[in-house]
Scaffold this motif. Structure first.
Motif, PDB file in Angstrom:
ATOM      1  N   ALA A 112       0.835  -1.160   0.007  1.00 48.42           N
ATOM      2  CA  ALA A 112       0.025  -0.004   0.076  1.00 48.42           C
ATOM      3  C   ALA A 112       0.707   1.213  -0.030  1.00 48.42           C
ATOM      4  CB  ALA A 112      -1.085   0.035   1.284  1.00 48.42           C
ATOM      5  N   GLY A 113       0.654   2.297  -0.932  1.00 52.33           N
ATOM      6  CA  GLY A 113       1.524   3.411  -1.229  1.00 52.33           C
ATOM      7  C   GLY A 113       2.751   2.999  -1.594  1.00 52.33           C
ATOM      8  N   ARG A 114       3.073   2.025  -2.022  1.00 53.32           N
ATOM      9  CA  ARG A 114       4.349   1.769  -2.544  1.00 53.32           C
ATOM     10  C   ARG A 114       4.388   1.454  -4.347  1.00 53.32           C
ATOM     11  NH1 ARG A 114       5.432  -0.148   2.448  1.00 53.32           N
ATOM     12  NH2 ARG A 114       7.272   0.576   3.375  1.00 53.32           N
ATOM     13  N   ASP A 115       5.278   1.390  -5.151  1.00 53.65           N
ATOM     14  CA  ASP A 115       5.067   1.187  -6.414  1.00 53.65           C
ATOM     15  C   ASP A 115       5.126  -0.582  -6.405  1.00 53.65           C
ATOM     16  OD1 ASP A 115       5.315   0.826  -9.224  1.00 53.65           O
ATOM     17  OD2 ASP A 115       7.693   1.328  -9.030  1.00 53.65           O
ATOM     18  N   ALA A 116       3.892  -1.143  -7.023  1.00 57.55           N
ATOM     19  CA  ALA A 116       3.810  -2.401  -6.745  1.00 57.55           C
ATOM     20  C   ALA A 116       4.215  -3.158  -8.054  1.00 57.55           C
ATOM     21  CB  ALA A 116       2.281  -2.754  -6.751  1.00 57.55           C
ATOM     22  N   THR A 117       4.781  -2.279  -9.294  1.00 64.85           N
ATOM     23  CA  THR A 117       5.138  -2.914 -10.175  1.00 64.85           C
ATOM     24  C   THR A 117       6.887  -3.054 -10.236  1.00 64.85           C
ATOM     25  OG1 THR A 117       5.904  -0.399 -11.065  1.00 64.85           O
ATOM     26  CG2 THR A 117       3.865  -1.594 -11.559  1.00 64.85           C
ATOM     27  N   SER A 118       7.458  -2.601  -9.324  1.00 65.52           N
ATOM     28  CA  SER A 118       8.682  -2.720  -9.006  1.00 65.52           C
ATOM     29  C   SER A 118       9.183  -4.194  -8.253  1.00 65.52           C
ATOM     30  CB  SER A 118       9.283  -1.931  -7.777  1.00 65.52           C
ATOM     31  OG  SER A 118      10.578  -1.965  -7.408  1.00 65.52           O
ATOM     32  N   ARG A 119      10.196  -4.857  -8.987  1.00 63.87           N
ATOM     33  CA  ARG A 119      10.427  -5.999  -8.664  1.00 63.87           C
ATOM     34  C   ARG A 119      10.931  -5.971  -6.991  1.00 63.87           C
ATOM     35  NH1 ARG A 119      14.530  -9.900 -12.120  1.00 63.87           N
ATOM     36  NH2 ARG A 119      14.452 -11.994 -10.645  1.00 63.87           N
ATOM     37  N   LEU A 120      11.760  -5.134  -6.800  1.00 58.65           N
ATOM     38  CA  LEU A 120      12.519  -5.236  -5.436  1.00 58.65           C
ATOM     39  C   LEU A 120      11.336  -4.837  -4.430  1.00 58.65           C
ATOM     40  CD1 LEU A 120      14.949  -5.305  -3.690  1.00 58.65           C
ATOM     41  CD2 LEU A 120      14.795  -2.817  -4.052  1.00 58.65           C
ATOM     42  N   VAL A 121      10.190  -3.975  -4.573  1.00 52.44           N
ATOM     43  CA  VAL A 121       9.196  -3.783  -3.690  1.00 52.44           C
ATOM     44  C   VAL A 121       8.515  -5.192  -3.685  1.00 52.44           C
ATOM     45  CG1 VAL A 121       6.930  -2.680  -3.381  1.00 52.44           C
ATOM     46  CG2 VAL A 121       9.219  -1.391  -4.209  1.00 52.44           C
ATOM     47  N   ARG A 122       8.002  -5.803  -4.760  1.00 53.41           N
ATOM     48  CA  ARG A 122       7.260  -7.197  -4.548  1.00 53.41           C
ATOM     49  C   ARG A 122       8.001  -8.192  -3.704  1.00 53.41           C
ATOM     50  NH1 ARG A 122       6.403  -6.483 -10.228  1.00 53.41           N
ATOM     51  NH2 ARG A 122       7.798  -8.236 -10.423  1.00 53.41           N
ATOM     52  N   ALA A 123       9.408  -8.327  -3.935  1.00 56.09           N
ATOM     53  CA  ALA A 123      10.188  -9.205  -3.466  1.00 56.09           C
ATOM     54  C   ALA A 123      10.186  -8.852  -1.762  1.00 56.09           C
ATOM     55  CB  ALA A 123      11.846  -9.267  -3.830  1.00 56.09           C
ATOM     56  N   GLN A 124      10.283  -7.767  -1.550  1.00 58.08           N
ATOM     57  CA  GLN A 124      10.327  -7.083  -0.095  1.00 58.08           C
ATOM     58  C   GLN A 124       8.918  -7.497   0.797  1.00 58.08           C
ATOM     59  OE1 GLN A 124      13.000  -6.545   1.865  1.00 58.08           O
ATOM     60  NE2 GLN A 124      11.667  -6.475   3.470  1.00 58.08           N
ATOM     61  N   ALA A 125       7.957  -7.360  -0.314  1.00 55.86           N
ATOM     62  CA  ALA A 125       6.376  -7.666   0.322  1.00 55.86           C
ATOM     63  C   ALA A 125       6.376  -9.165   0.735  1.00 55.86           C
ATOM     64  CB  ALA A 125       5.538  -7.438  -0.703  1.00 55.86           C
ATOM     65  N   THR A 126       7.022 -10.095  -0.272  1.00 58.30           N
ATOM     66  CA  THR A 126       7.031 -11.502   0.195  1.00 58.30           C
ATOM     67  C   THR A 126       7.591 -11.734   1.622  1.00 58.30           C
ATOM     68  OG1 THR A 126       8.778 -11.926  -1.181  1.00 58.30           O
ATOM     69  CG2 THR A 126       6.741 -12.087  -2.139  1.00 58.30           C
ATOM     70  N   ILE A 127       8.787 -10.901   1.509  1.00 55.00           N
ATOM     71  CA  ILE A 127       9.709 -11.046   2.741  1.00 55.00           C
ATOM     72  C   ILE A 127       8.734 -10.751   4.025  1.00 55.00           C
ATOM     73  CG2 ILE A 127      11.639 -10.522   4.232  1.00 55.00           C
ATOM     74  CD1 ILE A 127      12.458 -12.284   1.952  1.00 55.00           C
ATOM     75  N   GLU A 128       8.097  -9.634   4.013  1.00 51.00           N
ATOM     76  CA  GLU A 128       7.039  -9.004   5.117  1.00 51.00           C
ATOM     77  C   GLU A 128       6.081 -10.147   5.499  1.00 51.00           C
ATOM     78  OE1 GLU A 128       7.243  -6.468   7.082  1.00 51.00           O
ATOM     79  OE2 GLU A 128       9.042  -6.054   5.914  1.00 51.00           O
ATOM     80  N   SER A 129       5.476 -10.920   4.358  1.00 51.59           N
ATOM     81  CA  SER A 129       4.537 -12.024   4.590  1.00 51.59           C
ATOM     82  C   SER A 129       5.294 -13.220   5.439  1.00 51.59           C
ATOM     83  CB  SER A 129       3.938 -12.457   3.249  1.00 51.59           C
ATOM     84  OG  SER A 129       4.640 -13.100   2.411  1.00 51.59           O
ATOM     85  N   TYR A 130       6.380 -13.582   4.895  1.00 50.75           N
ATOM     86  CA  TYR A 130       7.127 -14.650   5.526  1.00 50.75           C
ATOM     87  C   TYR A 130       7.447 -14.306   6.986  1.00 50.75           C
ATOM     88  CZ  TYR A 130       7.989 -16.029   0.612  1.00 50.75           C
ATOM     89  OH  TYR A 130       7.660 -16.243  -0.599  1.00 50.75           O
ATOM     90  N   THR A 131       8.087 -13.227   7.230  1.00 50.23           N
ATOM     91  CA  THR A 131       8.433 -12.802   8.609  1.00 50.23           C
ATOM     92  C   THR A 131       7.221 -12.563   9.652  1.00 50.23           C
ATOM     93  OG1 THR A 131       8.689 -10.454   7.976  1.00 50.23           O
ATOM     94  CG2 THR A 131      10.632 -12.006   7.859  1.00 50.23           C
TER      95      THR A 131
END
Length: 499
Positions: free
Chosen positions: A443-462
């Motif tokens: 939310a509020g970030r560039d969801a098309t960025s590969r790095l942002v999407r990768a960090q989102a998955t890290i947030e979900s795992y942690t």
């Protein structure tokens, strides 16, 4: 101490008088072990293949949890019924029908052309597994009549239960890499042929409750209650916690399970006799196994995603990556059950194990997009394995030890049910929380960025790992409060169930 008496605290419990030993008992153990391996494998073997199956069949991230949950929920909700059917109609028919049905459901899943077909096959696997597993365990109880031989047989059975998870992860990776994800299901057909042939030749039939009746109302109440509970947790991801499809099903599940508990006090032939739960240490052990199932399934599920999707591990390499955890668990299991539990008692050992597992899970939340397995995953897995090794096997031993002969089967089925119910609820809840964490991060970030999407998955795992740590921390507190002080003594010749 007399040879025919067990002691639970300061309360004597009569042991079953043993019939003559079977001359084919060690071959029967081998057949039972093969069948048990097939059931245990499917708790983890499909986890490794999930990303490949998802890509092939095209189902969503929100739906993938049902590939795991469908099996676990069907298995858990029908275990008590499966054990009762083995007593009513005979262990050999229950064993053989369970093997054939499990193999047929596996073949159906391997041939799946869509998500619905695969989920149906997984649910059928769980249903037939619920018939097979109690029959296999009760066969050991009746086949091995000498106390020391029975202890050896249960050690083999328990070792397979512990190693089966690792074998499933590794075998799932090898089959997915070398052939296709479908072979993680087809392999059960080959295993079932061996188990069926051995069972047909070696097993005799015996019925302990031929004059009893099935508790049909109890079966309906517990099965529908568990389904409503897990379905409610799952709906929190696609809807929200305020949706009637979430809280409505959770409320319905609670009401149905409460009705089941009440009915068991009134039924003439209850599915789960209340006397099984009245012992304080046994009830504490059931809760410990429920909590362990909820937290441990999160480790397997989300760490599989991280290793494959973020670190780029192949399915085989992912399976190998889990072996240190399982190895630590199996080694600590022996120390916990044979050295620590007899000396300092469960009130210290099991909370200590939960505390160690909590520390390992909290440590695992340090993973990142560019983390190294050797520094950010491996030591944490070993610590988690050490902690779970101090919880699961001692809790299994206390949950199944010291029960009257007529309750041994239902106590064992309840152990399996607690683990599977915990796994079902934990998987559904953690998947919901992880998905919400990823959405909040984007939310509020560039969801098309590969790095942002990768960090989102890290947030979900942690997020899932932090919640698993919370489960284990709660387990430490509950175990400390519920277990009695002191050592629970048993006849040293009595069988001890090891993980």
């Amino acid at each position: 101490m007399p040879q025919n008496t067990l002691t639970k605290g300061d309360r004597p419990v009569a042991a079953a008088s043993a019939p003559a030993a079977s001359a084919k008992r060690w071959w029967i153990l081998a057949v039972v072990a093969v069948a048990q391996l097939m059931v245990v494998l499917d708790a983890t073997i499909v986890n490794i293949a999930l990303p490949s199956a998802q890509a092939d069949l095209g189902f969503s991230d929100g739906n993938r949890q049902w590939i795991v949950t469908a099996y676990a929920l069907a298995f858990a909700s029908l275990l008590l019924l499966g054990g009762r059917m083995a007593d009513l109609f005979g262990r050999k028919p229950a064993f053989l029908v369970g093997v054939v049905g499990f193999a047929a459901a596996s073949a159906l899943g391997g041939a799946a052309t869509g998500f619905g077909m695969l989920v149906t096959a997984r649910a059928l696997q769980g249903a037939f597994g619920a018939l097979l597993a109690p029959a296999a365990l009760s066969l050991l109880n009746t086949t091995f009549t000498d106390a020391r031989e029975r202890a050896r047989a249960f050690s083999v059975y328990g070792a397979i239960a512990g190693a089966g998870g690792a074998v499933g992860l590794l075998l799932g990776g090898i089959l997915t890499d070398a052939f296709d994800w479908r072979w993680t299901l087809y392999v059960n057909v080959a295993i079932a042929v061996v188990a069926f042939a051995g069972g047909w030749i070696l097993l005799g039939n015996h019925r302990d409750a031929a004059n009893s009746k099935l508790d049909v109302p109890g079966t309906i109440l517990v099965a529908t209650g568990l389904f409503a509970l897990v379905y409610g947790f799952s709906n929190a991801e696609t809807h929200d916690w305020g949706s009637p499809l979430t809280w409505g099903f959770l409320l319905a599940g609670g009401v149905l399970l409460t009705a089941f508990a009440w009915w068991q006090t009134k039924a003439e032939h209850p599915l789960l006799p209340p006397r099984i739960l009245l012992d304080r240490d046994r009830a504490a052990s059931f809760l410990a196994l429920l909590i362990t199932g909820a937290g441990m399934f999160g480790v397997f599920l989300f760490l599989t995603y991280y290793l494959q999707l973020n670190l780029g591990f192949s399915p085989t390499k992912t399976g190998v990556a889990f072996l240190p955890m399982v190895g630590a668990l199996m080694v600590t299991a022996q120390v916990g059950t044979t050295a620590l539990l007899p000396r300092i008692g469960p009130k210290t050992v099991i909370p200590l194990g939960f505390a160690v597992a909590t520390a390992g899970m909290a440590w695992l939340t340090g993973i990142g997009v560019a983390s190294s397995y050797t520094s950010a995953v491996l030591p944490q897995l070993v610590v988690i394995g050490v902690g779970l090794g101090l919880v699961m096997p001692p809790a299994m031993q206390l949950a199944t030890g010291g029960v009257a002969a007529e309750d041994a089967g239902v106590a064992s089925a309840t152990v399996n049910a607690m683990q599977q119910v915990g796994g079902s609820i934990g998987t559904a809840l953690l998947n919901t929380l992880a998905a919400s964490a990823a959405t909040d991060y984007l939310a509020g970030r560039d969801a098309t960025s590969r790095l942002v999407r990768a960090q989102a998955t890290i947030e979900s795992y942690t997020t899932a790992f932090w919640w698993s740590a919370g489960f284990f921390a709660a387990g430490a507190l509950i175990a400390f409060l519920l277990y009695r002080r002191g050592v629970v003594s048993q006849d040293p010749a009595a069988p001890v169930v090891h993980m």
